[in-house]
Design an enzyme around this catalytic site. Structure first.
Site, PDB file in Angstrom:
ATOM      1  N   GLU A 169       0.815  -1.210   0.000  1.00 13.66           N
ATOM      2  CA  GLU A 169       0.000   0.000   0.000  1.00 13.66           C
ATOM      3  C   GLU A 169       0.855   1.269   0.000  1.00 13.66           C
ATOM      4  OE1 GLU A 169      -2.994  -0.313  -0.780  1.00 13.66           O
ATOM      5  OE2 GLU A 169      -2.991  -2.481  -0.476  1.00 13.66           O
ATOM      6  N   HIS A 172       2.042   2.069  -3.440  1.00 11.74           N
ATOM      7  CA  HIS A 172       1.044   2.768  -4.256  1.00 11.74           C
ATOM      8  C   HIS A 172       1.187   4.283  -4.119  1.00 11.74           C
ATOM      9  CE1 HIS A 172      -1.599  -0.031  -6.249  1.00 11.74           C
ATOM     10  NE2 HIS A 172      -1.812  -0.732  -5.156  1.00 11.74           N
TER      11      HIS A 172
END
Length: 214
Positions: A169, A172
């Site tokens: 995450e 990202h």
């Protein structure tokens, strides 16, 4: 759906996005918003709007379903992500991958650094790359720093599968997809993984598909 206009304030973008109601559309690979990195959160969303956005991320993540979701994946270039993993997996998988339940958490302005040199490789997927998985070697343990949605400092060491989730995450937020770190020869459809590579480790896939593990 990516960010509709780079010159529109983030608060307006988020308000427009939330007006649709329900789970938010997830941006697929190829949209520039997934590649250009994010703006550090510094109060661009007032507290009530931030809370609504976080709740929308949670709803969207659970509906997908997934174990994490970053703001760029819904078209918002802001350094915020959410994670949650109930980890309903067999005991052998839990022990091999270190996959233990993670409560819902919000990561604001996160960054990570490896703890030690050990790396582990497992199949990994992404809601923005639907239909496929690939083997990714990542640090087995990382130190994550940042804040939560209330501005409280976060400084925590993650191991096993939770370490993989927070790396995925946070990547990202830097414009990095898991495919950038994956073993290209391991790329497999969900169906192929289910039929051939459902073992707790990726050793059989490495031998059959011709790639090396750390």
């Amino acid at each position: 759906m990516g960010t509709p206009n780079d010159h529109v304030p983030l608060a307006e973008q988020v308000e427009e996005l939330l007006a649709t109601g329900g789970p938010l559309p997830i941006v697929a690979a190829g949209d520039p918003v997934l590649r250009r990195g994010t703006e550090p959160f510094d109060g661009q969303l007032e507290p009530a709007l931030l809370a609504r956005f976080v709740e929308a991320l949670r709803i969207t993540m659970r509906a997908a379903p997934g174990v994490g979701l970053a703001a760029p994946q819904v078209g918002v270039a802001l350094r915020i992500a959410v994670i949650e993993d109930p980890a309903p997996v067999p005991e052998e998988v839990r022990l091999t991958r270190g996959r233990v339940p993670q409560p819902f958490r919000v990561l604001v302005n996160p960054s990570y650094e490896p703890v030690g040199a050990r790396r582990v490789a497992f199949f990994e997927g992404c809601l923005s790359v639907p239909g496929y998985q690939a083997v990714v070697a990542r640090p087995a343990e990382v130190r994550l720093t940042g804040q939560d949605e209330h501005g409280r400092a976060l400084d925590e060491v993650f191991t096993g599968w939770p370490a993989r989730i927070v790396q995925h995450e946070t990547d990202h937020l830097d414009g990095t997809l898991y495919l950038d770190r994956a073993e290209p020869r391991s790329l497999s459809s969900h169906q192929a993984v289910a039929e051939h590579w459902s073992q707790p480790t990726a050793e059989r896939a490495a031998r059959a598909l011709g790639f090396e593990l750390p």
